[in-house]
Structure formats: C-alpha cells, structure tokens
Design an enzyme around this catalytic site. Structure first.
Site, PDB file in Angstrom:
ATOM      1  N   HIS A  91      -6.221   7.600  -2.605  1.00  0.00           N
ATOM      2  CA  HIS A  91      -7.033   6.377  -2.490  1.00  0.00           C
ATOM      3  C   HIS A  91      -8.490   6.628  -2.154  1.00  0.00           C
ATOM      4  O   HIS A  91      -9.288   5.687  -2.142  1.00  0.00           O
ATOM      5  CB  HIS A  91      -6.443   5.443  -1.429  1.00  0.00           C
ATOM      6  CG  HIS A  91      -5.090   4.905  -1.753  1.00  0.00           C
ATOM      7  ND1 HIS A  91      -4.809   4.251  -2.930  1.00  0.00           N
ATOM      8  CD2 HIS A  91      -3.934   4.913  -1.035  1.00  0.00           C
ATOM      9  CE1 HIS A  91      -3.537   3.886  -2.928  1.00  0.00           C
ATOM     10  NE2 HIS A  91      -2.984   4.279  -1.798  1.00  0.00           N
TER      11      HIS A  91
ATOM     12  N   ASP B  82       3.783   7.362  -6.625  1.00  0.00           N
ATOM     13  CA  ASP B  82       3.685   6.670  -5.353  1.00  0.00           C
ATOM     14  C   ASP B  82       3.877   5.169  -5.590  1.00  0.00           C
ATOM     15  O   ASP B  82       3.506   4.651  -6.645  1.00  0.00           O
ATOM     16  CB  ASP B  82       2.286   6.923  -4.773  1.00  0.00           C
ATOM     17  CG  ASP B  82       2.151   6.599  -3.304  1.00  0.00           C
ATOM     18  OD1 ASP B  82       2.160   5.397  -2.970  1.00  0.00           O
ATOM     19  OD2 ASP B  82       2.001   7.531  -2.489  1.00  0.00           O
TER      20      ASP B  82
ATOM     21  N   ASP C  53       7.378   6.636  -1.050  1.00  0.00           N
ATOM     22  CA  ASP C  53       7.398   5.309  -0.437  1.00  0.00           C
ATOM     23  C   ASP C  53       8.003   4.224  -1.334  1.00  0.00           C
ATOM     24  O   ASP C  53       7.895   3.034  -1.032  1.00  0.00           O
ATOM     25  CB  ASP C  53       5.995   4.898   0.016  1.00  0.00           C
ATOM     26  CG  ASP C  53       4.941   5.087  -1.059  1.00  0.00           C
ATOM     27  OD1 ASP C  53       5.296   5.476  -2.185  1.00  0.00           O
ATOM     28  OD2 ASP C  53       3.753   4.849  -0.769  1.00  0.00           O
TER      29      ASP C  53
ATOM     30  N   ASP D  86      -6.949   0.855   8.713  1.00  0.00           N
ATOM     31  CA  ASP D  86      -6.227   1.820   7.878  1.00  0.00           C
ATOM     32  C   ASP D  86      -6.694   3.247   8.101  1.00  0.00           C
ATOM     33  O   ASP D  86      -5.886   4.186   8.111  1.00  0.00           O
ATOM     34  CB  ASP D  86      -6.405   1.469   6.396  1.00  0.00           C
ATOM     35  CG  ASP D  86      -5.414   0.432   5.917  1.00  0.00           C
ATOM     36  OD1 ASP D  86      -4.572  -0.006   6.725  1.00  0.00           O
ATOM     37  OD2 ASP D  86      -5.487   0.046   4.730  1.00  0.00           O
TER      38      ASP D  86
ATOM     39  N   HIS E   1       2.193   2.916  -4.318  1.00  0.00           N
ATOM     40  CA  HIS E   1       0.851   2.338  -4.383  1.00  0.00           C
ATOM     41  C   HIS E   1       0.094   2.936  -5.580  1.00  0.00           C
ATOM     42  O   HIS E   1       0.206   4.128  -5.853  1.00  0.00           O
ATOM     43  CB  HIS E   1       0.074   2.632  -3.104  1.00  0.00           C
ATOM     44  CG  HIS E   1       0.722   2.114  -1.859  1.00  0.00           C
ATOM     45  ND1 HIS E   1       1.718   2.809  -1.198  1.00  0.00           N
ATOM     46  CD2 HIS E   1       0.522   0.974  -1.155  1.00  0.00           C
ATOM     47  CE1 HIS E   1       2.097   2.108  -0.130  1.00  0.00           C
ATOM     48  NE2 HIS E   1       1.398   0.992  -0.086  1.00  0.00           N
TER      49      HIS E   1
ATOM     50  N   GLY F 210      -7.220   3.390   2.448  1.00  0.00           N
ATOM     51  CA  GLY F 210      -5.769   3.557   2.448  1.00  0.00           C
ATOM     52  C   GLY F 210      -5.275   4.863   3.036  1.00  0.00           C
ATOM     53  O   GLY F 210      -4.462   5.554   2.410  1.00  0.00           O
TER      54      GLY F 210
END
Length: 390
Positions: free
Chosen positions: A134, A170, A259, A92, A172, A142
C-alpha cells in the site's frame, strides 16, 4: 522435481512494529519460521540473510522528501502537520522509533530475494517480511511505510531488464504497486481481492486498466464479500493462466497476504486453508512453465497471526521447496509453545475442519457475481491480445 529455494529471514523483521495493540505484527514471520523448522522443512542452509536497502534503492519508488520525512519521524523530529502530509502518524501507520531502518530492512530483504533468484543462486525465494503493497511514492498507507514490492520491481527492471508479472492475492487491493507501474508495459499487475465497496483501500475495479503505454497491463478481479474457497480458486486460476499466457513474463513476483481467511478480523472473505495450498502451487507451476522457475514470493496482510498466518505461509515454502503441501497434524511442540502466548485456541491441523464456519446464505449469488466479474476480466485480456497482435 526438487527445486532449489531460499528463505529470507532475520529476527530484526520484528523491529517493524507500530505498537503492541496494532494488527500488523511481524511475530507471525517468527512463528512461521519456527513452524517450518518444527516440521523438518526448513534448515539453516535454506536461510538467506537480508540486507538494508540503500536510500538510492528506496528512491526507485519513493521521493527523497518522503524518505527524509520517514527518517525524521523515527527520530521524533517530524511535526504532526508534516506527518499528515506524508501519511505518517495516522491510526493505521503510527510513528515508531527507528521506523526508517526497520522499513529499510524489509525492502532490503525483498531485494535480497530478487538477487538470489535473478543471479541464479536459487530458483525461488520467499520473503515473508515483505509484501507491503500500500505504500506510495510520497505517502505511507495501510500499515505500509516503504513499498518493497514496488522498489523490488523497479530494481528488477533497472538491473536485470526483465518483464515482471506481479500477482497479489491479499484480500486488500494491491494499490501501491499497481499505481507505481500504471503506465509501464513491461510490468503487468494482477490483483484478486475483496471488492472495495466494503474494504480498504476502496480501489481495484475491473476498469482500472493502466495509462498510456501501460494501458491493458493492469488487471483486477474484485470478488464479493463472503466469497468461499471454490469461487476464489476458480477466479484465481482462470485469470492467472490467461494473464501469464498473455504477458509471458521473465519473472513472477507474488504477494501472499493471508487475510482472505474467514478468521481474519479485518476482512469479509470466507476462505479456508484450502486456498493457501492452491495459491502457491499454481504460481510454482506457471513460473516453471513461463519463467524458467524464476519466482519471488512475498508476505503481506494477515491479522490472525495465531490460527491462520503461520499455517498459510508455511505452505508457500513447502510448495516452493518440494511441491508437496503439508497434511495432517501440526508439530505438537510448536502448538504447545505458542499456545502459551496465544489469546485463542490454536489449530492443531494444517487444514481447517469441514464445519469451520456456518453456511453462507448468499453462496449462489456470490458465486454468480464473481463469475461475471471474471468473465469481464477475461474479455479484457482477450481484447488486449487481439490489439497487441494487430
């Protein structure tokens, strides 16, 4: 009402680049800026030049050992074992040359946006280079090396003594920012995201409420996979209005990952451009109602950089600067330029077509699940209001 807003930008944002095939690609910021310019909505007078964050500023949210590890990694001097300890050199978050300075700039760009708003130079500021939510005190995660949102909020608390409401839309969960302020009653975090049952980072449950003095100032609404516009916006608006009224912040900082769109390759939500028009409109309204207009907006996730991110992020600036979202067709010259680079057919309108994706078979079930999660979150807000009034 015409608002005075600033757009933080540097071509150097693209130096934050892991590798050519990595999903995190800051060319999306360049594409968004050029789209706004082609639409006649952004000019040089709107641009705020960012600065590099100092190491002292980075240490507001990151340990000095971690900062040193990032510097060594960018110079090719970090061992593999050291890198694993700090989350650097993973699939990542791979190592790239000059990663410390590139990350410094993204944090500094958020600090530049904050100073512009808090010093009264503009009412609102947009930094699409930021939103790396993150990152942790001692670890990259992330796609995020330094957490500009966490550093920025600490900076606001120390320099301006202001209460901050952090709103993260987001797909996430905004884990790094939440944990950084989990025990701080002067920072309220609110994240609406796809449930962690299916998606990184796996956190963001309703029962993550804070610790010690910060208990009751963390709010999460994990929505079900394949959630569509109507359910997303119902949850977002209901919760945001209740939370801002409960907390009464001095400034709102939003993370605007793009996203949750059905085109995004890394998530499972089914929104369209409709939500990316509504999300900033509500943030704008509530910033004026509760914070004298003080609103800092950051970028974040968004991995369909061709069809989604520029359109979504351009709407933030349009709302921020004059409140009227874009409608109709995209500028032809912008489409023609970027179509030569794109591996997919670009969209030619600001909104998605009504038949953008096939009907979701579980729509009613998903909507009902989200209503129950919202009801639980609203009850927690009401309980906290009662507790604080005792």
């Amino acid at each position: 009402m015409t608002c005075h807003a600033g757009f933080v930008y540097s071509e150097e944002f693209t130096t934050y680049r892991f590798r050519d095939d990595h999903p995190f690609n800051q060319m999306r910021v360049v594409m968004t800026k050029e789209l706004l310019e082609a639409a006649g909505a952004l000019s040089e007078k709107d641009i705020i030049a960012p600065r590099l964050a100092t190491e002292e500023e980075l240490s507001l949210a990151h340990s000095k050992k971690y900062i040193e590890a990032v510097k060594k990694a960018g110079q090719g001097l970090l061992t593999e074992d050291e890198g694993m300890e700090y989350g650097i050199g993973t699939e990542d978050t791979p190592i790239f040359k000059g990663m410390h300075k590139a990350s410094q700039l993204l944090v500094g760009s958020t600090l530049s946006a904050i100073d512009a708003v808090m010093d009264g130079n503009v009412q609102h500021a947009l930094n699409l280079g930021g939103g790396l939510h993150h990152g942790f005190e001692r670890k990259a995660s992330g796609f995020c090396i330094y957490n500009d949102g966490a550093v920025g909020i600490k900076y606001i608390r120390e320099k301006y003594k202001a209460k901050v409401l952090y709103v993260d839309t987001d797909a996430h969960h905004g884990d790094g920012v939440q944990w950084a302020f989990y025990d701080d009653p002067d920072v309220c975090t609110f994240s609406i995201h796809e449930t962690g049952r299916y998606l990184f980072p796996g956190t963001g449950n309703v029962n993550e409420r804070g610790l010690k003095e910060g208990y009751g100032y963390s709010f999460n609404i994990p929505i079900d996979a394949f959630t569509e516009d109507e359910s997303f916006l119902s949850v977002y608006e209901s919760a945001f209005r209740e939370i801002v009224d409960f907390f009464k912040p001095d400034v709102i900082l939003t993370q605007n990952g793009a996203d949750a769109h059905h085109f995004d390759p890394l998530t499972h939500l089914c929104s369209t451009m409709k939500i990316y028009e509504a999300i900033p409109k509500l943030a704008h309204e509530l910033a004026h109602e509760y914070c004298e207009g003080k609103w800092i907006a950051l970028g974040g996730g968004g991995y369909d950089i061709w069809r989604v991110v520029p359109r979504a992020w351009a709407q933030i600036w349009k709302v921020m600067s004059d409140q009227t979202p874009f409608r109709g067709s995209l500028p032809v010259e912008w489409v023609q330029k970027w179509q030569k680079e794109a591996p997919v057919n670009l969209m030619e309108t600001w909104h998605d077509p009504p038949d953008a994706f096939k009907p979701i078979p579980r729509r009613e079930e998903i909507t009902e699940k989200n209503k129950k999660v919202l009801a639980k979150a609203l009850q927690l807000i009401h309980n906290q209001k009662k507790f604080n009034s005792m």
